[in-house]
Design a protein around this motif. Structure first.
Motif, mmCIF file in Angstrom:
data_model
loop_
_atom_site.group_PDB
_atom_site.id
_atom_site.type_symbol
_atom_site.label_atom_id
_atom_site.label_comp_id
_atom_site.label_asym_id
_atom_site.label_seq_id
_atom_site.Cartn_x
_atom_site.Cartn_y
_atom_site.Cartn_z
ATOM 1 N N ILE A 81 0.854 -1.178 0.000
ATOM 2 C CA ILE A 81 0.000 0.000 0.000
ATOM 3 C C ILE A 81 0.897 1.238 0.000
ATOM 4 O O ILE A 81 1.725 1.393 0.910
ATOM 5 C CB ILE A 81 -0.903 0.032 1.258
ATOM 6 C CG1 ILE A 81 -1.655 -1.302 1.445
ATOM 7 C CG2 ILE A 81 -1.835 1.239 1.225
ATOM 8 C CD1 ILE A 81 -2.639 -1.659 0.382
ATOM 9 N N LYS A 114 -6.434 5.516 3.983
ATOM 10 C CA LYS A 114 -7.711 4.896 3.635
ATOM 11 C C LYS A 114 -7.421 3.718 2.712
ATOM 12 O O LYS A 114 -6.600 3.816 1.795
ATOM 13 C CB LYS A 114 -8.645 5.889 2.950
ATOM 14 C CG LYS A 114 -9.052 7.036 3.864
ATOM 15 C CD LYS A 114 -9.831 6.527 5.061
ATOM 16 C CE LYS A 114 -10.296 7.659 5.953
ATOM 17 N NZ LYS A 114 -10.756 7.192 7.251
ATOM 18 N N LEU A 115 -8.077 2.597 2.955
ATOM 19 C CA LEU A 115 -7.730 1.355 2.260
ATOM 20 C C LEU A 115 -8.787 0.862 1.284
ATOM 21 O O LEU A 115 -8.553 -0.127 0.588
ATOM 22 C CB LEU A 115 -7.451 0.261 3.296
ATOM 23 C CG LEU A 115 -6.303 0.559 4.263
ATOM 24 C CD1 LEU A 115 -6.279 -0.459 5.389
ATOM 25 C CD2 LEU A 115 -4.983 0.582 3.517
ATOM 26 N N LYS A 116 -9.926 1.532 1.198
ATOM 27 C CA LYS A 116 -11.046 1.012 0.400
ATOM 28 C C LYS A 116 -10.674 0.692 -1.049
ATOM 29 O O LYS A 116 -11.201 -0.253 -1.626
ATOM 30 C CB LYS A 116 -12.245 1.948 0.458
ATOM 31 C CG LYS A 116 -12.026 3.313 -0.163
ATOM 32 C CD LYS A 116 -13.267 4.184 -0.040
ATOM 33 C CE LYS A 116 -13.077 5.574 -0.542
ATOM 34 N NZ LYS A 116 -12.535 5.737 -1.874
ATOM 35 N N ASP A 117 -9.749 1.431 -1.630
ATOM 36 C CA ASP A 117 -9.372 1.193 -3.022
ATOM 37 C C ASP A 117 -8.526 -0.068 -3.198
ATOM 38 O O ASP A 117 -8.283 -0.490 -4.333
ATOM 39 C CB ASP A 117 -8.597 2.389 -3.582
ATOM 40 C CG ASP A 117 -9.473 3.634 -3.699
ATOM 41 O OD1 ASP A 117 -10.717 3.503 -3.752
ATOM 42 O OD2 ASP A 117 -8.907 4.747 -3.726
ATOM 43 N N TYR A 118 -8.090 -0.670 -2.109
ATOM 44 C CA TYR A 118 -7.235 -1.865 -2.158
ATOM 45 C C TYR A 118 -7.978 -3.143 -1.757
ATOM 46 O O TYR A 118 -7.399 -4.219 -1.763
ATOM 47 C CB TYR A 118 -6.006 -1.669 -1.254
ATOM 48 C CG TYR A 118 -5.229 -0.444 -1.658
ATOM 49 C CD1 TYR A 118 -4.355 -0.485 -2.741
ATOM 50 C CD2 TYR A 118 -5.419 0.764 -0.997
ATOM 51 C CE1 TYR A 118 -3.683 0.651 -3.144
ATOM 52 C CE2 TYR A 118 -4.735 1.906 -1.394
ATOM 53 C CZ TYR A 118 -3.867 1.838 -2.474
ATOM 54 O OH TYR A 118 -3.204 2.956 -2.878
ATOM 55 N N ARG A 119 -9.264 -3.001 -1.412
ATOM 56 C CA ARG A 119 -10.031 -4.148 -0.902
ATOM 57 C C ARG A 119 -10.001 -5.340 -1.868
ATOM 58 O O ARG A 119 -9.678 -6.453 -1.487
ATOM 59 C CB ARG A 119 -11.469 -3.744 -0.615
ATOM 60 C CG ARG A 119 -12.276 -4.869 0.037
ATOM 61 C CD ARG A 119 -13.741 -4.510 0.272
ATOM 62 N NE ARG A 119 -13.980 -3.125 0.597
ATOM 63 C CZ ARG A 119 -13.975 -2.623 1.835
ATOM 64 N NH1 ARG A 119 -13.757 -3.417 2.862
ATOM 65 N NH2 ARG A 119 -14.212 -1.342 2.033
#
Length: 159
Positions: A28, A107-112
């Protein structure tokens, strides 16, 4: 008759500048990473412990002690693959994985999806059987202050 077993895993690592942030085998982009003997993939560690626990095969520290130089900087997906193979050899099949990363930022949502796909590939599962959720600590406690990251996981096995 089938037997279902459930395991719970938890892990925590301090944040550290100059290290990569690796979660579920995915790097990330971030100005900090996590401190640890291996690559410090807190999510892979929690899932590994959940898998080992469900099969009553000990914990990650028994199999990959941080005192062993072989594991210095190791890819934590190796630990997860090993736990998968041990559970399989004991007669179990992974039904599903449910996990949560607790990290204030980034923020991690784009890597889910990428994380789910990497974990599913490692565990030899369909992506639909791997859940990854992201939470913040809302500014509360150590995690809320951005000092560590935590991960929790539940794994269900069937024999």
């Amino acid at each position: 008759m089938s037997e279902y077993r459930t395991g719970l895993g938890w892990d925590v690592h301090r944040t550290a500048p100059g290290r990569p942030l690796i979660l579920g085998g995915i790097v990330i982009p971030c100005e900090f990473g996590l401190e640890g003997h291996s690559d410090a993939d807190v999510l892979a560690h929690a899932i590994t412990d959940a898998l080992l626990g469900a099969a009553a095969l000990g914990d990650i520290g028994m199999h990959f002690p941080d005192s062993d130089p072989r594991w210095k900087g190791a890819d934590s997906l190796r630990f997860l693959s090993h736990a998968r193979d041990l559970a399989r050899a004991a007669g179990y099949k992974i039904v599903n994985v449910d996990s949560t990363i607790i990290l204030e930022r980034p923020k991690l949502k784009d890597y889910r999806l990428a994380i789910r796909e990497k974990l599913a590939q490692t565990l030899h599962l369909e992506v639909a059987r791997v859940s990854v959720k992201f939470k913040t600590a809302e500014g509360v406690g150590q995690v809320g202050g951005g000092r560590p990251a935590e991960a929790q996981a539940v794994v269900t096995l069937v024999s």
